[in-house]
Design a protein around this motif. Structure first.
Motif, PDB file in Angstrom:
ATOM      1  N   ASP A 166      28.695  51.115 -36.698  1.00 53.83           N
ATOM      2  CA  ASP A 166      27.393  50.749 -37.254  1.00 53.83           C
ATOM      3  C   ASP A 166      26.415  50.534 -36.106  1.00 53.83           C
ATOM      4  O   ASP A 166      26.546  49.570 -35.343  1.00 53.83           O
ATOM      5  CB  ASP A 166      27.520  49.478 -38.103  1.00 53.83           C
ATOM      6  N   ARG A 208      22.922  49.432 -35.045  1.00 53.10           N
ATOM      7  CA  ARG A 208      21.811  48.640 -35.555  1.00 53.10           C
ATOM      8  C   ARG A 208      20.501  49.174 -34.988  1.00 53.10           C
ATOM      9  O   ARG A 208      20.383  49.449 -33.796  1.00 53.10           O
ATOM     10  CB  ARG A 208      21.981  47.173 -35.177  1.00 53.10           C
ATOM     11  N   ASP A 209      19.542  49.272 -35.905  1.00 51.66           N
ATOM     12  CA  ASP A 209      18.207  49.722 -35.510  1.00 51.66           C
ATOM     13  C   ASP A 209      17.257  48.543 -35.708  1.00 51.66           C
ATOM     14  O   ASP A 209      16.940  48.154 -36.837  1.00 51.66           O
ATOM     15  CB  ASP A 209      17.771  50.924 -36.359  1.00 51.66           C
ATOM     16  N   GLU A 210      16.824  47.937 -34.603  1.00 47.02           N
ATOM     17  CA  GLU A 210      15.985  46.746 -34.692  1.00 47.02           C
ATOM     18  C   GLU A 210      14.618  47.059 -35.303  1.00 47.02           C
ATOM     19  O   GLU A 210      14.066  46.254 -36.057  1.00 47.02           O
ATOM     20  CB  GLU A 210      15.818  46.154 -33.295  1.00 47.02           C
ATOM     21  N   GLU A 241      15.044  47.347 -39.066  1.00 42.30           N
ATOM     22  CA  GLU A 241      15.268  46.032 -39.669  1.00 42.30           C
ATOM     23  C   GLU A 241      13.975  45.222 -39.736  1.00 42.30           C
ATOM     24  O   GLU A 241      13.713  44.531 -40.725  1.00 42.30           O
ATOM     25  CB  GLU A 241      16.328  45.276 -38.852  1.00 42.30           C
ATOM     26  N   HIS A 242      13.179  45.299 -38.701  1.00 40.81           N
ATOM     27  CA  HIS A 242      11.903  44.577 -38.705  1.00 40.81           C
ATOM     28  C   HIS A 242      10.985  45.093 -39.823  1.00 40.81           C
ATOM     29  O   HIS A 242      10.344  44.307 -40.542  1.00 40.81           O
ATOM     30  CB  HIS A 242      11.229  44.743 -37.344  1.00 40.81           C
ATOM     31  N   LEU A 252      11.901  46.538 -42.605  1.00 35.65           N
ATOM     32  CA  LEU A 252      12.450  46.117 -43.896  1.00 35.65           C
ATOM     33  C   LEU A 252      12.135  44.654 -44.180  1.00 35.65           C
ATOM     34  O   LEU A 252      11.832  44.278 -45.318  1.00 35.65           O
ATOM     35  CB  LEU A 252      13.965  46.356 -43.917  1.00 35.65           C
ATOM     36  N   THR A 253      12.200  43.793 -43.152  1.00 36.39           N
ATOM     37  CA  THR A 253      11.879  42.369 -43.361  1.00 36.39           C
ATOM     38  C   THR A 253      10.425  42.174 -43.732  1.00 36.39           C
ATOM     39  O   THR A 253      10.092  41.380 -44.623  1.00 36.39           O
ATOM     40  CB  THR A 253      12.156  41.570 -42.055  1.00 36.39           C
ATOM     41  N   ASP A 276       9.939  43.201 -47.280  1.00 33.97           N
ATOM     42  CA  ASP A 276      10.500  42.195 -48.189  1.00 33.97           C
ATOM     43  C   ASP A 276       9.553  41.015 -48.346  1.00 33.97           C
ATOM     44  O   ASP A 276       9.336  40.510 -49.456  1.00 33.97           O
ATOM     45  CB  ASP A 276      11.855  41.745 -47.659  1.00 33.97           C
TER      46      ASP A 276
END
Length: 475
Positions: A308, A310-312, A315-316, A318-319, A322
């Motif tokens: 896996d 991780r793509d920071e 993720e940022h 997506l946050t 949200d």
């Protein structure tokens, strides 16, 4: 003496007159002779031009300045014309005066006449024309052979002679246009058994350029004998052009006459690519869990075993998305109370005032407010202040407070309005000051800063509410 003197006087008087008459007669005879000479010359020129068949030139005056003729000149010219008419011009056409110009009809005839006489062409006999047409007909027909061009016919003949299989010809030969197997078969049978079509096709193929014929022959399909000889060349060896040239010299009868060493090398490489050489074997299909294609390999991959990464940045993003969605949900929850009062525009064909969810209606001139909760607020909506009933939709509301009043429904089914603004609210003409309240009945007129509304109560729904309240009260 008297007689002598009279005669001499008479002679003296008649002397100058007779001299003038002589002079005039001499001038007239001179001009007449000159005009006769000119006209005779002109007639001779015209006769010679007609004899040669040329168009005579247009006569022009020899005088540079054309002036009006005097009376004596007119008399002289008329005398000259009369004398020429009497004599007639020698060598001039009969019926035409030598001194007069040709008429307009004669000029047209002369201009229309051809410069050189053309002998009449002999009319061709009908038999000769028919023979010429018959001889030209086959040449015209050969130009239109339908969809099958002469190059296609030559390709078809060469391919059939090489393979002896029309299905292979249909699959392997690239014609000028797309033919079906049935069309290929019909054309081959027509070339074999139809004398007219075969004759026309042969004539058209003979007219092909030698370079076009050579290009067509180079595209001929390989026969089984040729491929068998080529398959004997080993796949591991590195054959050169000399190898294939030697093969051509050793088997001239087996190979097609247009084959070259380069063409043999290209076909050998194609056979090697598809495992058609003698020392090559086709690999068997894998069995069991062997991978057959990419989709099968993708199905065998275990996602849990994959690392896996991780793509920071992802993720940022997506946050942030949200958070934005949650904020919108909270705003909708806060604005839920706005939907407790519905605003409708009043038109000529408006819907009924009440339904099974509407408790009361505050009806104005432009809009109507449907009350669907037990308590609603009245006033003027702003960016910072959100209320249930925005009275600015009805008309000018700058004199209305941001929270002007509240309408409540009691448990016993009575409606009351409380004034919380600076200006009074008039109910049926009675003012309700700030901090006081008043009972609203059906068809009450509510006036707030020159905006008038009629308060209508849903009697059926209020009766049900009162009945339920009466049942709960004794308990």
């Amino acid at each position: 003496m008297t007689c002598g003197t009279g005669r001499t006087a008479q002679r003296g008087r008649s002397g100058p007159d007779s001299q003038g008459l002589l002079d005039s007669s001499l001038m007239a005879s001179g001009t007449a002779s000159r005009s006769e000479d000119e006209e005779s010359l002109a007639g001779q020129k015209r006769a010679s031009s007609q004899a040669l068949g040329t168009i005579p030139k247009r006569r022009s005056s020899s005088r540079f300045i054309k002036r009006k003729k005097f009376d004596d000149e007119l008399v002289e010219s008329s005398l000259a014309k009369s004398s020429t008419r009497a004599k007639g011009a020698s060598g001039v056409e009969p019926g035409r005066c030598s001194g007069s110009e040709p008429s307009s009809s004669e000029k047209k005839k002369v201009s229309k006449a051809p410069s050189t006489p053309v002998p009449p062409s002999p009319a061709p006999t009908p038999g000769i024309t028919k023979r010429v047409k018959k001889s030209k007909q086959p040449l015209q027909v050969t130009k239109d052979l339908g969809r099958w061009k002469p190059a296609d016919d030559l390709l078809l003949i060469n391919a059939v002679l090489q393979t002896n299989d029309l299905t292979s010809v249909h699959l392997g030969v690239k014609f000028s246009c797309r033919f079906t197997l049935r069309e290929v078969q019909e054309r081959w049978y027509a070339l074999l058994y139809d004398p007219v079509i075969s004759k026309l096709a042969c004539q058209a193929m003979r007219q092909l350029h030698p370079e076009a014929i050579a290009a067509i022959q180079s595209k001929a399909l390989f026969s089984k004998a040729e491929e068998q000889l080529l398959s004997k060349v080993g796949s591991t060896s590195q054959p050169t052009l000399e190898t294939f040239q030697d093969l051509l010299h050793r088997h001239p009868d087996a190979f097609y006459l247009a084959r070259t060493a380069k063409a043999l090398q290209a076909h050998w490489q194609l056979m090697k690519q598809y495992y058609l050489l003698e020392d090559q074997t086709v690999q068997p299909l894998p069995k069991g869990d062997q991978v057959l294609n990419f989709s099968d390999a993708e199905d065998l991959i275990d996602d849990s075993k994959l690392k896996d990464m991780r793509d920071e940045v992802l993720e940022h993003e997506l946050t942030v998305a949200d958070r934005r969605q949650k904020r919108e949900i909270r705003q909708l929850e806060q604005e839920l109370h706005k939907w407790q009062v519905l605003v409708d525009s009043i038109t000529g064909m408006s819907s009924p005032d009440f339904d099974n969810q509407t408790l009361a209606v505050l009806r104005g001139r432009m809009v109507r407010y449907l009350m669907r909760s037990r308590e609603i607020t009245l006033g003027r909506a702003t960016k910072d202040n959100q209320i249930d009933v925005d009275l600015s939709l009805e008309g000018p509301a700058w004199k209305i407070s941001r929270k002007q009043g509240v309408i409540k429904l009691k448990n016993n089914g009575d409606f009351f309005i409380a004034n919380e603004g600076r200006r009074p609210i008039y109910i049926d003409g009675r003012p309700v000051l700030c901090g006081s309240k008043w009972r609203l009945s059906n068809n009450s007129v509510v006036e707030i800063a020159s905006l008038r509304f009629v308060f209508l109560i849903n009697q059926d729904l209020i009766a049900l509410i009162r009945a339920e309240a009466a049942k709960i009260t004794p308990q």
